[in-house]
Design a protein around this motif. Structure first.
Motif, short mmCIF file in Angstrom:
data_model
loop_
_atom_site.label_atom_id
_atom_site.label_comp_id
_atom_site.label_asym_id
_atom_site.label_seq_id
_atom_site.Cartn_x
_atom_site.Cartn_y
_atom_site.Cartn_z
N PHE A 100 0.85 -1.19 0.00
CA PHE A 100 0.00 0.00 0.00
C PHE A 100 0.89 1.24 0.00
O PHE A 100 2.10 1.16 0.24
CB PHE A 100 -0.95 0.01 1.21
N TRP A 101 0.26 2.40 -0.24
CA TRP A 101 1.01 3.66 -0.35
C TRP A 101 0.40 4.78 0.49
O TRP A 101 0.85 5.91 0.43
CB TRP A 101 1.06 4.11 -1.82
N TYR A 102 -0.62 4.48 1.24
CA TYR A 102 -1.33 5.49 2.02
C TYR A 102 -0.46 5.96 3.18
O TYR A 102 0.04 5.15 3.97
CB TYR A 102 -2.65 4.91 2.56
N VAL A 103 -0.27 7.29 3.31
CA VAL A 103 0.58 7.83 4.36
C VAL A 103 -0.21 8.68 5.36
O VAL A 103 0.38 9.35 6.21
CB VAL A 103 1.72 8.68 3.75
N GLY A 104 -1.55 8.64 5.25
CA GLY A 104 -2.36 9.48 6.12
C GLY A 104 -2.29 9.11 7.58
O GLY A 104 -2.61 9.93 8.46
N ASP A 105 -1.86 7.88 7.89
CA ASP A 105 -1.76 7.47 9.29
C ASP A 105 -0.50 8.01 9.97
O ASP A 105 -0.36 7.88 11.19
CB ASP A 105 -1.78 5.94 9.40
N ASN A 109 4.50 16.51 9.57
CA ASN A 109 5.58 17.29 10.18
C ASN A 109 6.42 16.47 11.16
O ASN A 109 6.98 17.00 12.12
CB ASN A 109 5.02 18.53 10.90
N THR A 110 6.49 15.17 10.94
CA THR A 110 7.37 14.31 11.74
C THR A 110 8.48 13.80 10.84
O THR A 110 8.36 13.77 9.61
CB THR A 110 6.62 13.13 12.34
N ILE A 111 9.56 13.37 11.45
CA ILE A 111 10.70 12.88 10.67
C ILE A 111 10.34 11.63 9.89
O ILE A 111 10.81 11.42 8.76
CB ILE A 111 11.91 12.64 11.61
N PHE A 112 9.44 10.80 10.43
CA PHE A 112 9.07 9.56 9.75
C PHE A 112 8.18 9.86 8.54
O PHE A 112 8.30 9.21 7.50
CB PHE A 112 8.35 8.63 10.72
N HIS A 113 7.31 10.85 8.65
CA HIS A 113 6.48 11.26 7.51
C HIS A 113 7.38 11.77 6.39
O HIS A 113 7.17 11.46 5.20
CB HIS A 113 5.50 12.34 7.96
N THR A 114 8.38 12.56 6.75
CA THR A 114 9.32 13.09 5.75
C THR A 114 10.06 11.97 5.03
O THR A 114 10.17 11.98 3.79
CB THR A 114 10.34 14.03 6.43
N ILE A 115 10.59 11.02 5.77
CA ILE A 115 11.36 9.93 5.17
C ILE A 115 10.49 9.12 4.21
O ILE A 115 10.89 8.81 3.08
CB ILE A 115 11.95 9.02 6.26
N VAL A 116 9.26 8.78 4.64
CA VAL A 116 8.40 7.92 3.84
C VAL A 116 7.95 8.63 2.57
O VAL A 116 8.08 8.09 1.46
CB VAL A 116 7.18 7.46 4.66
N THR A 117 7.39 9.84 2.69
CA THR A 117 6.85 10.51 1.52
C THR A 117 7.92 10.84 0.48
O THR A 117 7.70 10.71 -0.72
CB THR A 117 6.13 11.81 1.94
N ARG A 118 9.10 11.25 0.94
CA ARG A 118 10.17 11.56 -0.02
C ARG A 118 10.71 10.30 -0.68
O ARG A 118 11.00 10.28 -1.88
CB ARG A 118 11.29 12.32 0.67
N ASP A 127 7.19 0.94 -1.38
CA ASP A 127 5.80 1.24 -1.01
C ASP A 127 5.75 1.46 0.49
O ASP A 127 6.70 1.16 1.22
CB ASP A 127 4.86 0.10 -1.45
N ALA A 128 4.61 1.98 0.95
CA ALA A 128 4.48 2.32 2.36
C ALA A 128 4.53 1.09 3.24
O ALA A 128 4.97 1.15 4.40
CB ALA A 128 3.18 3.09 2.59
N VAL A 205 16.41 5.48 0.50
CA VAL A 205 15.84 5.57 1.84
C VAL A 205 16.91 6.02 2.84
O VAL A 205 16.65 6.86 3.72
CB VAL A 205 15.22 4.22 2.27
N LEU A 206 18.12 5.48 2.72
CA LEU A 206 19.19 5.88 3.63
C LEU A 206 19.52 7.36 3.44
O LEU A 206 19.76 8.09 4.41
CB LEU A 206 20.43 5.03 3.39
N TYR A 207 19.55 7.81 2.19
CA TYR A 207 19.81 9.23 1.92
C TYR A 207 18.73 10.10 2.56
O TYR A 207 19.04 11.09 3.25
CB TYR A 207 19.85 9.46 0.41
N GLU A 208 17.46 9.74 2.34
CA GLU A 208 16.38 10.54 2.91
C GLU A 208 16.39 10.49 4.44
O GLU A 208 16.03 11.46 5.11
CB GLU A 208 15.02 10.05 2.37
#
Length: 910
Positions: A100-105, A109-118, A127-128, A205-208
């Motif tokens: 899945f790819w949904y990131v709404g959960d 503005n968290t570091i984990f949201h930034t890593i995943v979406t980028r 994928d998510a 992923v490591l870069y992000e």
């Protein structure tokens, strides 16, 4: 990594304003590191290591992420390769959620949201479900984020403590280098392209992750949001601009092999754009101008434009499907939204499903109608947004009906991204070159702990221990001995095999001699002697100064014995033949010079007679005086040639007979050398001793030819003044200041042409021009307190054929022995020397410092004489180092000085 052309343009402006190149801006100044091996950036090595805990964490995090990507796409791997993936240790405990790819959960503005979406936008294999597992509570990715945050805070804190040391830059580069060496382990065993692309996904992923951790660290200062030309944000950009997904992979794995990659550009498109403007960055063309030219080339290329537009379709479709999937929670299979969701998933994983029908109007209209029929209230807004994004795709084509403004914007976007990519690669090259300075210690945790505790290794860790321990620096002596003319002597006897002779008569006696000085365990007490390198004509050793000085004295005796044995290696008839050849050549040369000198002397005497016959005030006298000076200069020049020919002849004979073999020794003292150990699969186990004082001792055995010419000048001058042709310089080491004015390239070129064409007028013009430039340089500089000459090179050097010691080494030696033996220091004025000594020797200076050390044999004290100070190359910041010679008892000066002065001095001090 550059995010926009404006950012690149702003950086270029900053670089020009400060006069920086890329390396000066982005590469850390490793010469400011508190601990390093070497004296220049070219030879500097900085040892580092990761703590066992951190090393295990970063490797495991990378391996498990790669294993997760491979597991997700297992149906695309053959059974054999999939078995290899599953059998790998990293695959254990990889329990992925459904794709899945949904990131709404994820909280925004968290570091984990930034890593995943980028990360999702940079690689098609991610994928998510993969990233949520990797970053899940108690999982390896989340632990890595936490540990990296701790490491960054620690390194930044130590950077402030270390007064300008780029600790944070160094630590981050060390971490990326470690991953570069480790990643990827699996592709070395599995050659499938999917695994290689999985490595790209892992690197993304490591870069992000690294970038997000840095952003969070710098966010309180506001740096991430400030423009590149803001002074307060420079530290942020220095760290992040050279950082890219490539920083985490070796050169063997290329990005851009697939359309959806970290740069959104395939290898084929990059090669096409490079063909339009090859080596663009080498031309220093402004980035906006490059973009403009690339856009024009793309639009005018019937093959390039469709290629770019085809890839733009893929990229836009990928963005559209990802935007939809990231905003829509996966519905139940029976929900009204399920058909639309499944359709987007199918397009996202296989974009060709939709791309194939874009240019078929009927099929495209049917798909749009079908899509509209699937629209449901629950996901109406995302579906409409998707329709809006894909409706533009058919317009991305060439032809009469194409949207010219749209195509122009697409070409511009590709050109800008290509320019940003190439400039990012240049930064990556800078960091790669600088990365060679960093040396990761062998994977031996005990050795790392020992080196870290001793302050000889930077240990990157999250623990409380500092990255570099403030250990007390160990000190020891360094000895370097160089055999003068060994290479020439071997060449002179090239018909004779010398290897066995060197082994039995020189190398093995040296090693046997060194074994006499082995005392205890060197790594504990640094006593005795350790041979670092045994080369063809040089030896490097470390140890305590007392042992090294005694060793150097015995080495001189050994060299004398060796020199005496060498002539016997050459057959007598060969020796006689060669000596006759060089004697005959010298006699012919000397005879020609004598005849030339006599001609000048005859002309000089004739003109001098005419001058004496003229009355005072006669205008012809001035003309004759000018001519006389010219002939006198010619005589002097010929006499210098005769002296050089005599010296060359003597050296040639010495080379043939073996008497030209002389040894020069220099002993220094300071920070102990470090031994770097290498293990190579071809060359095996290798050890290299590196240290500042090793370099100093090697430079102390130099034989500067300009210094030697100055010494010969003093000797020749003194012989003429005294009428005693037997006068000699009393010491084996000579130090002097040097000055010379090399021709600038334009004058050198003209002068070379004049010499080739025998053009006297051209040569005169060069001399006049050089003279004028020299005066223009001298006059203003002589008025300055700190002259900065452009035409002159001021320096000094050493010519060493004896046993020389640096001041630190001598003071350490005296401090060691003075508790048992008397040490007497005196200033010696040459005017106070006994007449027998003054008649025999040439003294270039008016006074010398003499140090007498009472020897074990009272009749033979040790005599040290200070001969000056040398500015060794590579040690300019340190300044000049005082140098002393240890006089050999066999020398004539030692014997005469002992006879007339030294005994009386010592007796007076009793």
């Amino acid at each position: 990594m550059f995010e926009s052309l404006d950012q690149l343009t702003a950086l270029s402006t900053v670089l020009r304003r400060h006069g920086w190149d890329r390396a000066a801006f982005a590469a850390p100044d490793y010469m400011k590191m508190r601990f390093r091996l070497g004296t220049s950036i070219a030879e500097t090595k900085i040892p580092y290591g990761l703590s066992p805990e951190l090393q295990t964490l970063v490797r495991k995090a990378a391996d498990k992420l790669l294993a997760a990507v491979a597991t997700r796409h297992r149906e695309k791997l053959n059974a054999v390769d999939m078995d290899k993936v599953l059998m790998d240790e990293a695959s254990v405990d990889v329990s992925l959620r459904p794709e899945f790819w949904y990131v709404g959960d994820l909280p925004p503005n968290t570091i984990f949201h930034t890593i995943v979406t980028r990360s999702l936008r940079r690689n098609r294999l991610l994928d998510a479900g993969i990233l949520f597992w990797w970053l899940g509570k108690e999982e390896i990715g989340r632990r890595l984020v936490g540990e990296l945050q701790t490491v960054v805070r620690k390194l930044a804190g130590e950077q402030e403590y270390a007064e300008g040391e780029p600790t944070l830059h160094f630590g981050l580069r060390a971490l990326t280098l470690h991953l570069t060496h480790h990643l990827p382990g699996m592709p070395s065993r599995i050659a499938d392209p999917l695994i290689r692309e999985g490595c790209n996904a892992t690197a993304v992923v490591l870069y992000e992750t690294f970038l997000a951790v840095l952003e969070e660290h710098f966010r309180p200062s506001g740096a991430p949001g400030k423009p590149v030309d803001d002074e307060t944000a420079l530290e942020w950009y220095r760290l992040t601009l050279p950082l890219s997904p490539r920083a985490f992979l070796s050169e063997s794995v290329r990005f851009g092999l697939h359309t959806i990659g970290p740069d959104g550009m395939s290898e084929k498109v990059m090669n096409t754009l490079e063909r339009y403007f090859p080596r663009m960055t080498d031309r220093n063309t402004p980035a906006p101008e490059i973009v403009k030219q690339l856009v024009s080339r793309i639009a005018g290329d019937k093959n390039g434009a469709p290629l770019v537009l085809g890839e733009e379709r893929v990229r836009r479709l990928f963005d559209a499907t990802l935007t939809f999937l990231a905003s829509v929670r996966p519905p139940d299979k029976d929900a009204p939204e399920a058909p639309a969701y499944r359709e987007i998933v199918a397009i996202h994983t296989d974009p060709d499903k939709l791309l194939r029908i874009l240019d078929e109007k009927k099929a495209w209209r049917e798909w749009l109608d079908n899509w509209k029929r699937m629209q449901t209230a629950g996901i109406k807004a995302p579906m409409e947004r998707f329709t809006e994004q894909v409706s533009v795709l058919p317009k991305l084509t060439t032809g009469f009906l194409a949207d010219k403004a749209l195509l122009q914007s697409v070409y511009t976007d590709f050109a800008e991204r290509f320019v940003l990519l190439r400039h990012a690669e240049l930064f990556d090259q800078v960091m790669g070159a600088q990365g060679k300075v960093l040396h990761e210690s062998p994977v031996d945790n005990d050795r790392r702990r020992e080196d870290h505790a001793g302050g000889r290794l930077y240990l990157i860790s999250t623990g409380e221990n500092p990255t570099l321990s403030a250990a007390v620096a160990m000190e020891e002596g360094q000895l370097f001995v160089d055999l003068k003319d060994f290479t020439k002597r071997t060449f002179a006897a090239k018909e004779v095999k010398m290897a066995d002779f060197m082994k039995w008569e020189f190398y093995e006696p040296i090693l046997k001699l060194a074994k006499k000085y082995l005392v205890g365990m060197r790594h504990i007490d640094r006593a005795g002697i350790q041979i670092n390198n045994l080369l063809g004509d040089a030896i490097s050793a470390s140890g305590d100064v007392v042992s090294l000085l005694q060793f150097s004295r015995e080495l001189m005796t050994l060299a004398d014995d060796y020199k005496a044995k060498i002539p016997g290696r050459v057959p007598e008839e060969m020796l006689t033949s060669r000596l006759q050849e060089i004697d005959a050549a010298f006699k012919a040369r000397h005879r020609a010079l004598v005849e030339e000198r006599n001609r000048y002397v005859g002309s000089f005497n004739t003109l001098n007679g005419q001058l004496k016959a003229l009355p005072q005030g006669d205008p012809k006298r001035q003309q004759l005086l000018v001519q006389l000076r010219g002939f006198q200069e010619a005589v002097n020049a010929v006499e210098r040639q005769m002296q050089a020919a005599e010296q060359a002849h003597a050296e040639q004979r010495a080379t043939i007979t073996g008497t030209g073999l002389e040894a020069g020794v220099f002993v220094s003292y300071g920070s102990a050398a470090e031994t770097v150990t290498f293990q190579d699969e071809i060359f095996g186990h290798m050890k290299v001793a590196i240290g500042e004082k090793i370099n100093e001792s090697a430079r102390g055995t130099a034989r500067d030819p300009i210094v030697f010419e100055l010494l010969n000048h003093h000797v020749t001058k003194a012989r003429k003044a005294s009428g005693n042709k037997a006068m000699e310089y009393p010491f084996r080491v000579y130090i002097d200041d040097t000055i010379y004015g090399p021709l600038e390239p334009d004058l050198a070129e003209v002068l070379q042409k004049a010499i080739d064409e025998r053009d006297v007028d051209g040569a005169k013009k060069v001399v006049q021009s050089f003279s004028q430039r020299l005066m223009n340089d001298l006059v203003p500089n002589l008025k300055k307190e700190a002259p900065d000459f452009r035409m002159l090179r001021l320096g000094n050097g050493i010519y060493n054929l004896g046993i020389a010691l640096g001041e630190d080494a001598l003071e350490k030696y005296l401090a060691t022995v003075e508790s048992e033996r008397r040490v007497l220091r005196r200033a010696l004025k040459i005017a106070d020397l006994h007449e027998e000594i003054k008649r025999a020797f040439v003294f270039p200076r008016d006074s010398y410092e003499i140090i007498l050390v009472e020897g074990e044999d009272p009749a033979r004290p040790e005599i040290f004489v200070r001969l000056g100070a040398v500015l060794f190359k590579g040690f300019e910041k340190k300044g000049k180092s005082a140098v002393y010679e240890d006089l050999r008892p066999a020398s004539l000066f030692y014997r005469l000085f002992l006879k007339h002065h030294a005994r009386d001095w010592l007796a007076a001090e009793v």
